[in-house]
Scaffold this motif. Structure first.
Motif, mmCIF file in Angstrom:
data_model
loop_
_atom_site.group_PDB
_atom_site.id
_atom_site.type_symbol
_atom_site.label_atom_id
_atom_site.label_comp_id
_atom_site.label_asym_id
_atom_site.label_seq_id
_atom_site.Cartn_x
_atom_site.Cartn_y
_atom_site.Cartn_z
ATOM 1 N N HIS A 99 0.837 -1.208 0.000
ATOM 2 C CA HIS A 99 0.000 0.000 0.000
ATOM 3 C C HIS A 99 0.871 1.256 0.000
ATOM 4 O O HIS A 99 0.705 2.135 -0.841
ATOM 5 C CB HIS A 99 -0.924 0.023 1.223
ATOM 6 C CG HIS A 99 -1.625 1.331 1.370
ATOM 7 N ND1 HIS A 99 -2.833 1.597 0.774
ATOM 8 C CD2 HIS A 99 -1.251 2.484 1.991
ATOM 9 C CE1 HIS A 99 -3.183 2.849 1.024
ATOM 10 N NE2 HIS A 99 -2.244 3.411 1.767
ATOM 11 N N TRP A 118 -0.509 5.515 -6.796
ATOM 12 C CA TRP A 118 -1.300 4.336 -7.200
ATOM 13 C C TRP A 118 -2.025 3.753 -5.994
ATOM 14 O O TRP A 118 -1.396 3.416 -4.991
ATOM 15 C CB TRP A 118 -0.359 3.285 -7.812
ATOM 16 C CG TRP A 118 -1.090 2.117 -8.397
ATOM 17 C CD1 TRP A 118 -1.436 0.960 -7.774
ATOM 18 C CD2 TRP A 118 -1.561 1.997 -9.744
ATOM 19 N NE1 TRP A 118 -2.087 0.121 -8.634
ATOM 20 C CE2 TRP A 118 -2.181 0.741 -9.867
ATOM 21 C CE3 TRP A 118 -1.528 2.833 -10.879
ATOM 22 C CZ2 TRP A 118 -2.757 0.289 -11.055
ATOM 23 C CZ3 TRP A 118 -2.093 2.379 -12.062
ATOM 24 C CH2 TRP A 118 -2.697 1.124 -12.139
ATOM 25 N N ASP A 119 -3.356 3.603 -6.106
ATOM 26 C CA ASP A 119 -4.144 3.025 -5.023
ATOM 27 C C ASP A 119 -4.318 1.536 -5.298
ATOM 28 O O ASP A 119 -5.193 1.114 -6.058
ATOM 29 C CB ASP A 119 -5.508 3.717 -4.956
ATOM 30 C CG ASP A 119 -6.371 3.170 -3.826
ATOM 31 O OD1 ASP A 119 -6.067 2.070 -3.311
ATOM 32 O OD2 ASP A 119 -7.348 3.847 -3.459
ATOM 33 N N VAL A 120 -3.470 0.729 -4.671
ATOM 34 C CA VAL A 120 -3.446 -0.703 -5.007
ATOM 35 C C VAL A 120 -4.693 -1.436 -4.516
ATOM 36 O O VAL A 120 -5.135 -2.396 -5.147
ATOM 37 C CB VAL A 120 -2.150 -1.374 -4.487
ATOM 38 C CG1 VAL A 120 -2.148 -1.500 -2.966
ATOM 39 C CG2 VAL A 120 -1.964 -2.752 -5.100
ATOM 40 N N GLU A 121 -5.269 -0.954 -3.428
ATOM 41 C CA GLU A 121 -6.471 -1.651 -2.940
ATOM 42 C C GLU A 121 -7.618 -1.484 -3.933
ATOM 43 O O GLU A 121 -8.405 -2.400 -4.151
ATOM 44 C CB GLU A 121 -6.892 -1.124 -1.551
ATOM 45 C CG GLU A 121 -6.053 -1.689 -0.411
ATOM 46 C CD GLU A 121 -4.694 -1.026 -0.302
ATOM 47 O OE1 GLU A 121 -4.592 0.170 -0.639
ATOM 48 O OE2 GLU A 121 -3.727 -1.698 0.097
ATOM 49 N N GLU A 122 -7.710 -0.308 -4.569
ATOM 50 C CA GLU A 122 -8.777 -0.059 -5.537
ATOM 51 C C GLU A 122 -8.451 -0.648 -6.905
ATOM 52 O O GLU A 122 -9.298 -1.227 -7.563
ATOM 53 C CB GLU A 122 -8.985 1.463 -5.704
ATOM 54 C CG GLU A 122 -9.707 2.107 -4.546
ATOM 55 C CD GLU A 122 -11.136 1.591 -4.385
ATOM 56 O OE1 GLU A 122 -11.814 1.395 -5.408
ATOM 57 O OE2 GLU A 122 -11.542 1.360 -3.234
ATOM 58 N N ARG A 123 -7.203 -0.485 -7.315
ATOM 59 C CA ARG A 123 -6.882 -0.769 -8.718
ATOM 60 C C ARG A 123 -6.140 -2.080 -8.944
ATOM 61 O O ARG A 123 -5.995 -2.501 -10.089
ATOM 62 C CB ARG A 123 -6.058 0.409 -9.291
ATOM 63 C CG ARG A 123 -6.810 1.734 -9.175
ATOM 64 C CD ARG A 123 -5.953 2.927 -9.505
ATOM 65 N NE ARG A 123 -5.710 3.062 -10.933
ATOM 66 C CZ ARG A 123 -4.964 4.013 -11.484
ATOM 67 N NH1 ARG A 123 -4.391 4.911 -10.698
ATOM 68 N NH2 ARG A 123 -4.776 4.066 -12.780
ATOM 69 N N GLY A 124 -5.702 -2.696 -7.881
ATOM 70 C CA GLY A 124 -4.951 -3.940 -8.042
ATOM 71 C C GLY A 124 -3.553 -3.663 -8.581
ATOM 72 O O GLY A 124 -3.094 -2.516 -8.608
ATOM 73 N N THR A 150 -2.444 -4.721 -11.736
ATOM 74 C CA THR A 150 -2.354 -4.615 -13.193
ATOM 75 C C THR A 150 -2.157 -3.152 -13.594
ATOM 76 O O THR A 150 -2.973 -2.302 -13.244
ATOM 77 C CB THR A 150 -3.641 -5.172 -13.853
ATOM 78 O OG1 THR A 150 -3.881 -6.458 -13.310
ATOM 79 C CG2 THR A 150 -3.503 -5.253 -15.361
ATOM 80 N N GLY A 151 -1.061 -2.897 -14.256
ATOM 81 C CA GLY A 151 -0.764 -1.524 -14.688
ATOM 82 C C GLY A 151 -0.074 -0.681 -13.623
ATOM 83 O O GLY A 151 0.257 0.481 -13.865
ATOM 84 N N ALA A 152 0.154 -1.265 -12.450
ATOM 85 C CA ALA A 152 0.806 -0.501 -11.363
ATOM 86 C C ALA A 152 2.291 -0.321 -11.666
ATOM 87 O O ALA A 152 2.890 -1.145 -12.379
ATOM 88 C CB ALA A 152 0.654 -1.245 -10.046
#
Ligand SMILES: Cc1ncc(COP(=O)(O)O)c(C=O)c1O
Length: 457
Positions: free
Chosen positions: A146, A154-160, A162-164
């Motif tokens: 996180h 980048w909000d990993v909890e929302e966006r996962g 992929t593409g991060a």
């Protein structure tokens, strides 16, 4: 007699004879399966009869809680923690906050504070009681994921993922497999982990770690380890944390058993600097001697921890954050046996427990150093001892088999730096010097039997 009284009697008898019984199981899997393997009963059975069936399983259990079980890193529950665990089962409620368990939440708060104090970790940290160090690693690394990705927007909890932006992950050559598993569960995969060379005892070398940090940029997580599962070696935290700070990296410490060294004034130097990390994983079911299963996830950055573990729904009322400490929603009151252990041992008792186990490791190493043909492969700094016999893999494996068959003690085998070894771990409150001496005698006898049975190739 009532069912639970009978159960208590069975349990008391079992625990009272634990030090005298055969350590290995006397019934194997197939025997027990044959005894149990019946069709699902159409009609239920009386509870007392069910208890009889369960009690009869005892010979198929290893005396893992006993004083001469030295396998893996297992610990053995202190009686007061077994009692606490029974009460948790009796109360039988989920423990995710004040609404469902005011007492459980209060115990959790106090226990968390005591743990941070005894481990000398930042008082602001949040603590979650999970099933073990694997899950504690997962929690710490989820918080790391996180924070380092939030740093890039980048909000990993929302966006996962992929593409991060790619996240670099650095870990020692001798990182525990559970940490790699946690990384896989978090979607990082394990193949991309940059493995940093370790010294002869498995501790990460800080120079190559700092060089690796300098060689790249972007979000980065450094995974350090306190307590190598074979040797007990601890990564040098001070230089690792310093280099990570300079690089803006998150540092996670897998301290499943080794971080308990922080509770001992005599041993704390082994993990000096660990308090400068960002997250920590520990097992309570190992060296704190509470019943399985119980691990502790600790995260200094409360916001990252809560974000990584967040879960909300209209019907869930837990504004105290109880739902944002662990991956589980409903969870067992694991904090209760931990509280019982800390209250029963006190600061001094915990330090003594840790020191006593390390003294046993040193006693074993010294004694085996005097046995012709036996070699101690590691620097015995903590509670782990690696032994090798006649410098031969097969001979060493035979000694391990003999010990396991004999029943006086139990230990496992491993491969350390390409060489077969017997692995001895001390993490049980009830082990005495006499138990160590009995292990030495059993090892001598096993070596003699192994030599008589087969020549070294
Ligand atoms: C260093 C280390 N990390 C993690 C673990 C995994 O712990 P658990 O089995 O409680 O999940 C272990 C277990 O031995 C360990 O030694």
């Amino acid at each position: 007699m009532g069912l639970l009284h009978r159960t208590a009697q069975i349990a008391e008898e079992y625990l009272a004879t634990l030090g005298d019984r055969r350590v290995g199981a006397s019934l194997g899997f197939e025997d027990v399966l044959a005894a149990l393997d019946a069709p699902l009963p159409e009609e239920g059975e009386d509870a007392d009869r069910v208890l009889d069936v369960l009690a009869a399983l005892e010979p198929g259990m290893m005396a893992t809680a006993g004083p001469r079980y030295f396998g893996f890193v297992t610990g053995g529950a202190l009686p007061v923690t077994v009692a606490a665990d029974w009460l948790v089962s009796t109360w039988d409620g989920p423990h995710f906050g004040r609404v469902v368990s005011p007492a459980g939440a209060a115990v959790e708060d106090v226990t968390a504070r005591w743990l941070l104090e005894v481990l000398k970790l930042p008082a602001r940290s949040r603590v979650g009681f999970v099933t073990g160090a694997t899950m504690a690693n997962l929690v710490g690394l989820a918080a790391a994921r996180h924070r380092v990705l939030a740093g890039t927007g980048w909000d990993v909890e929302e966006r996962g993922l992929t593409g991060a932006p790619p996240v670099r992950i650095l870990a020692g050559e001798e990182v525990h497999v559970s940490l790699l598993k946690a990384l896989r569960l978090l979607g990082f995969g394990s193949a991309g982990v940059e493995r940093i060379p370790a010294d002869g005892d498995g501790a990460m070398r800080p120079g190559p770690m700092a060089a690796a940090l300098r060689a790249g940029d972007g979000p980065v997580i450094v995974c350090a380890q306190a307590g190598n599962v074979n040797t007990g070696a601890c990564d040098p935290m001070l230089p690792i944390v310093a280099a990570a700070r300079e690089a803006g990296a998150w540092v996670h410490v897998d301290g499943a058993f080794g971080l308990w060294a922080a509770a001992s004034p005599r041993l704390a130097a082994l993990v000096a600097g660990a308090d400068g990390a960002d997250s920590w994983a520990l097992d309570a079911h190992k060296w704190l001697n509470v019943p399985y299963d119980c691990g502790v996830a600790i995260v200094a950055d409360g916001e990252a921890h809560a974000a990584a573990m967040s879960a909300t729904a209209d019907y869930l009322v837990a504004s105290d954050g109880g739902l944002t400490r662990t991956p589980e929603m409903s969870r067992r009151g694991r904090q209760v046996p931990v509280y019982a252990a800390l209250r029963h041992l006190g600061r001094q008792g915990l330090a003594e427990l840790v020191e006593r186990c390390c003294a046993h490791a040193a006693r074993l190493a010294a004694a085996m150093g005097r046995v012709e043909g036996a070699a101690v492969l590691n620097a015995v700094v903590l509670n782990q001892v690696l032994l090798r016999f006649d410098d031969d893999d097969a001979r060493t494996a035979r000694v391990v088999e003999e010990i396991q068959r004999g029943g006086e003690a139990w230990l496992g085998g491993t491969v350390w730096r390409g060489r077969g070894a017997a692995r001895v771990s001390f993490s049980n409150w009830s082990t005495t010097d006499e138990d160590v001496d009995r292990l030495v005698a059993a090892l001598r006898a096993a070596l003699a039997t192994a030599r008589a049975g087969s020549p070294v190739r």
